[in-house]
Design a protein around this motif. Sequence first.
Motif, PDB file in Angstrom:
ATOM      1  N   SER A 234      20.057  34.106  11.481  1.00 38.53           N
ATOM      2  CA  SER A 234      19.274  32.875  11.384  1.00 38.53           C
ATOM      3  C   SER A 234      20.094  31.641  11.786  1.00 38.53           C
ATOM      4  O   SER A 234      19.681  30.875  12.669  1.00 38.53           O
ATOM      5  CB  SER A 234      18.715  32.711   9.964  1.00 38.53           C
ATOM      6  N   PHE A 243      16.798  30.262  18.442  1.00 44.09           N
ATOM      7  CA  PHE A 243      15.716  29.894  17.543  1.00 44.09           C
ATOM      8  C   PHE A 243      15.722  28.389  17.304  1.00 44.09           C
ATOM      9  O   PHE A 243      16.780  27.757  17.318  1.00 44.09           O
ATOM     10  CB  PHE A 243      15.866  30.557  16.164  1.00 44.09           C
ATOM     11  N   THR A 244      14.542  27.848  17.031  1.00 41.96           N
ATOM     12  CA  THR A 244      14.468  26.543  16.387  1.00 41.96           C
ATOM     13  C   THR A 244      14.725  26.774  14.893  1.00 41.96           C
ATOM     14  O   THR A 244      14.666  27.907  14.414  1.00 41.96           O
ATOM     15  CB  THR A 244      13.077  25.917  16.572  1.00 41.96           C
ATOM     16  N   GLU A 247      11.819  28.665  13.383  1.00 44.31           N
ATOM     17  CA  GLU A 247      11.807  30.069  13.795  1.00 44.31           C
ATOM     18  C   GLU A 247      12.905  30.853  13.092  1.00 44.31           C
ATOM     19  O   GLU A 247      12.693  31.994  12.658  1.00 44.31           O
ATOM     20  CB  GLU A 247      11.969  30.173  15.312  1.00 44.31           C
ATOM     21  N   GLY A 250      11.786  31.583   9.615  1.00 45.38           N
ATOM     22  CA  GLY A 250      10.785  32.648   9.616  1.00 45.38           C
ATOM     23  C   GLY A 250      11.395  34.017   9.848  1.00 45.38           C
ATOM     24  O   GLY A 250      11.060  34.994   9.164  1.00 45.38           O
ATOM     25  N   VAL A 251      12.317  34.096  10.793  1.00 47.23           N
ATOM     26  CA  VAL A 251      12.995  35.364  11.075  1.00 47.23           C
ATOM     27  C   VAL A 251      13.803  35.810   9.855  1.00 47.23           C
ATOM     28  O   VAL A 251      13.767  36.982   9.452  1.00 47.23           O
ATOM     29  CB  VAL A 251      13.913  35.230  12.318  1.00 47.23           C
TER      30      VAL A 251
END
Length: 433
Positions: A234, A243-244, A247, A250-251
């Motif tokens: 993350s 990723f933002t 995101e 969420g991941v």
Amino acid sequence: MSDTVIGLLGVAALFFCMIARMPVGMALLSVGFGGIWLIDDLRAAVATMSAETYSSVTNYGLTVIPLFVLLGNVAGAAGYSQRLYNAAHAWVGHLRGGLASSTVLGCAAFAAVSGSSVATAVTIGKVALPEMKRFGYADGLATGSVAAGGTLGILIPPSTGFVLYAILTEESIGKLFIAGIIPGLLLACLFIAVITIITTLRPAQGPAGGRTGFAERLRATIASLPLVVVIFVSIGGIYMGVFTPVEAAGVGATLVTAMALGTGKLRLRHLPAIARETVATTAMLYLIVIGAHVFGPFLALTHIPETLASGLDGLGLGPYATLLLILAAYIVLGMFFDGLAMLVVTMPVVFPIIIGLGFDPIWFGVVAVIVIEMGLITPPVGLNVFVVKGVAAEVPMGTIFRGVLPFWFAMAACLGLIILFPQLALFLPGQMK
């Protein structure tokens, strides 16, 4: 009555509400709404509240809060926090003061998924305090290491403090997260240095724990890997530009939930309670954001920020003297008010001054969060101290405050290093893709 006088009365009313223990978000919302009503009219106050409420709760970037809160709650419920502590314990627990150092390392690791100082202190404290009591650690060192280690929860990413700062100042959440990594690790090292000094001068305060064999160390390390992998995926994903922040959250939440359910560490029946806890925390933070966005326009109408900025400029103190004056004010306020509340209330006033002085806004975000951390262990409020008191009810409050004092000075040293060497906070964000 002039707008400025109304503004000053509003600020006084806000402080009174918080001293009276009104929820921070509701205090901001009430004072902001009432102030706009007095200065303008009821229609303007209603319009501001409705527009800011809608824009706040529909802000996509703010979605990072419930997702990272969920990630931390699932990790705690599944016992992954205990695995982190066990791994640190296996490697350094046999040293003098090693259990306290393990506590700091466990807090640092759990901070990378929780984003909350309170959650970090409670989760690691429940695991570490009984262990330190069993080995005869002094109450002050044991509780002080938990209270101070817990503050890493809002410095090491993900951090609710950085999210609120980003929302209030319109800075990048991703860059703020990455900016907190090196200062967070530096502060953890300084905490361990404090423990080493204390136990060297007074060995009885932190006796050595039992030595573990290499096989046991390896097992403990392997057991901690699932959450470590989630952390690297993350946070590393944000740094690499994969990723933002939303995101990445969420991941991370998806991975840790799938692992917990897949390995049987969580059952489906546990999920409703975790969801309720996540919603309650998220609602509290969202209310603070909404209140801040109503209180901000009220302050703008009073012209207090511009008046204060021109007053400081007129003193001719120079950038760094003005910065030190602002930080001193933060430390004093931190003695009486919750850190996140202080951030939300002061940032509309302080941030324009900081930008006007030419300081980097990402760097100041790190500085502000460290000062807020100091407030979390500063009497008489010291939120983390009260949290630890709840876990160690038999330890007097005065003992906890005395135990946490050396760690406060470690925070001050970290703050000084960040001010002297801004690249400690700015190097990693500068390398982001």
